[in-house]
Design an enzyme around this catalytic site. Structure first.
Site, PDB file in Angstrom:
ATOM      1  N   ARG A 384       0.819  -1.211   0.000  1.00  0.00           N
ATOM      2  CA  ARG A 384       0.000   0.000   0.000  1.00  0.00           C
ATOM      3  C   ARG A 384       0.857   1.267   0.000  1.00  0.00           C
ATOM      4  O   ARG A 384       0.550   2.235  -0.691  1.00  0.00           O
ATOM      5  CB  ARG A 384      -0.914  -0.019   1.218  1.00  0.00           C
ATOM      6  CG  ARG A 384      -1.802   1.209   1.373  1.00  0.00           C
ATOM      7  CD  ARG A 384      -2.869   1.307   0.305  1.00  0.00           C
ATOM      8  NE  ARG A 384      -3.779   0.176   0.323  1.00  0.00           N
ATOM      9  CZ  ARG A 384      -4.840   0.083  -0.494  1.00  0.00           C
ATOM     10  NH1 ARG A 384      -5.072   1.021  -1.402  1.00  0.00           N
ATOM     11  NH2 ARG A 384      -5.642  -0.977  -0.427  1.00  0.00           N
ATOM     12  N   CYS A 385       1.947   1.248   0.761  1.00  0.00           N
ATOM     13  CA  CYS A 385       2.822   2.429   0.821  1.00  0.00           C
ATOM     14  C   CYS A 385       3.467   2.697  -0.537  1.00  0.00           C
ATOM     15  O   CYS A 385       3.499   3.832  -1.011  1.00  0.00           O
ATOM     16  CB  CYS A 385       3.895   2.220   1.892  1.00  0.00           C
ATOM     17  SG  CYS A 385       5.043   3.595   2.046  1.00  0.00           S
ATOM     18  N   GLY A 386       3.972   1.637  -1.178  1.00  0.00           N
ATOM     19  CA  GLY A 386       4.599   1.805  -2.487  1.00  0.00           C
ATOM     20  C   GLY A 386       3.632   2.288  -3.534  1.00  0.00           C
ATOM     21  O   GLY A 386       3.972   3.105  -4.394  1.00  0.00           O
TER      22      GLY A 386
END
Length: 465
Positions: A384-386
């Site tokens: 999700r962060c990427g």
């Protein structure tokens, strides 16, 4: 995270395809752009005209960053390069150095013709560039219209090239049904909508005075377009041009997709060092500032008093009128797939402080729900962060920065020739005739920016290498 999905590797127009939902994956988007090809023809009579040469080289440099299937150039390219740009001694050498391929017209590719008059109507997309005085634009190849007026100046060629590549991309991308069938242009001397860019303008001066001392803040998309435009100008003595180059970033794989002076060999270099190398090859003197642009330093009296800003962050823009510049020309570009063709230019100091103009950070478009991002997440390619990092990167097109840079440099040139500055220029390339231009309340009569004389005549011995 793979190399393909790194936020610093993704081509900024390929990102347009996934953000808009046109492509369901990065691979599909890249394949789409590899299918885009462009043909550029130069009229025989245009090959010896330095302004037409400027239009040709700018078209090639922009086109090969957009049309990833290749840019083919045709015409009598053995003519000597009259510009002092460091790309070789002939047009053929120059276009090849910029990534173009010499060959025959590609029948199913959109075509841009540099210079010349009306020709027979062609199937598909074909436009010709028009330059006169401080004016530049494009017409359908068969249009009988012509631009009246005197000799053109080089930024007119840069402007015409940017408009031509934008129009060709609109055609292949399906973004404008009328692409290639309309007249599009403007005047850099009087950029308001009330001016007919095809009509002669007696108020336009001959290009005589050129800026000699400038501070460039940011050396990415816009900063490199500023340098390109300065490189096109006919300096009689380029060694007397002093430029301060300021940036903290390193060139990444994605930089090349928007930045006109970057190539793949520069990846990993600091932008300041790479651009200083190019600028010094052009014959200019440089000094470097490798620090964030903030309000905690002051310009010294012996440093350039005029700045060209290409920052893409509000914090730096809010500091622009706090460090002691007498004149700042700032350009900002849209970042999303819907507004990446927009630009807004400010000349500071003005009626409003920079801190008021950029009081709030711009909100980006939410694109994480597009199919390409969902696929990256479900396939486990990104967490999700990427995915958020990748989605937050800007969409960008080099022709937008090229047009904005021509307008920004013209603000400085206009003041050097006794004209007026503009408080604001607001443009969307989808509807150029709806642009907003407001004159500046300050005449900058006390400004002493430093200037040099333009060359009386351009020749192939101006400094090519």
């Amino acid at each position: 995270m793979t190399a393909q999905t790194s936020p610093d590797a993704l081509h900024r127009l390929v990102k347009h395809a996934i953000d808009s939902g046109v492509a369901a994956s990065i691979a599909e988007a890249e394949a789409l752009f590899r299918g885009y090809r462009l043909t550029v023809e130069i009229d025989g009579a245009a090959t010896t005209d330095p302004v037409q040469q400027a239009a040709l080289l700018t078209t090639v440099a922009l086109g090969r960053r957009v049309f990833l299937g290749g840019v083919t150039i045709t015409g009598p390219l053995e003519a000597p390069l009259k510009l002092a740009m460091p790309f070789g001694r002939t047009l053929a050498e120059a276009v090849q150095a910029l990534g173009g391929v010499l060959g025959e017209t590609v029948s199913d590719a959109p075509t841009i013709v540099i210079g010349g008059g009306a020709r027979e109507r062609r199937k598909g997309f074909c436009v010709r560039t028009i330059v006169a005085g401080w004016r530049g634009g494009i017409l359908p190849i068969h249009s009988e219209l012509e631009a009246d007026g005197g000799s053109a100046m080089p930024l007119s060629g840069m402007l015409a090239a940017g408009l031509a590549v934008n129009e060709a991309f609109l055609f292949v991308n399906g973004g404008m049904p009328a692409a290639g069938r309309r007249a599009v242009g403007l005047s850099l001397w009087r950029p308001g909508v009330e001016i007919d860019w095809l009509q002669a303008d007696e108020s336009e001066p001959a290009l005589t005075y050129l800026p000699s001392r400038l501070w460039l803040i940011g050396l990415g998309h816009l900063g490199q377009a500023y340098l390109w435009g300065l490189g096109l100008l006919p300096y009689r003595d380029p060694a007397k041009v002093a430029l301060v180059l300021q940036d903290i970033d390193v060139i990444t794989d994605s930089t090349e997709s928007t930045s006109i002076l970057t190539d793949a060999t520069m990846v990993g270099e600091k932008k300041t060092r790479a651009m200083a190398t190019w600028t010094e090859r052009r014959g200019f003197a440089t000094s470097l500032q490798e620090r964030l642009f903030t309000a905690d330093f002051k310009r010294q009296a012996d440093e350039p008093a005029v700045a060209l800003c290409g920052l893409d962050n509000g914090a730096g823009r809010r500091a622009l009128d706090q460090v002691g510049f007498d004149l700042i020309v700032e350009a900002g570009l849209g970042r999303g797939h819907r507004d990446f063709r927009t630009m807004r230019l400010h000349v500071l100091p003005g009626r409003r402080a920079a801190a008021d103009i950029w009081k709030q950070a711009r909100q980006g478009e939410m694109v994480e729900d597009r199919p390409a991002y969902a696929k990256l997440l479900t396939d486990g390619v990104l967490d999700r962060c990427g995915m958020t990092l990748l989605a937050g990167k800007a969409v960008g097109a080099p022709f937008v920065g090229s047009i904005a840079a021509a307008l920004a440099l013209s603000e400085v040139l206009r003041l050097l020739h006794g004209g007026t500055a503009h408080q604001l220029i607001d443009i969307d390339l989808l509807s150029l005739d709806q642009r907003l231009v407001s004159r500046h309340s300050n005449d900058f009569a006390d400004l002493n920016p430093g200037f040099l004389m333009a060359a009386d005549a351009w020749s192939s011995d101006l400094g090519n290498s």
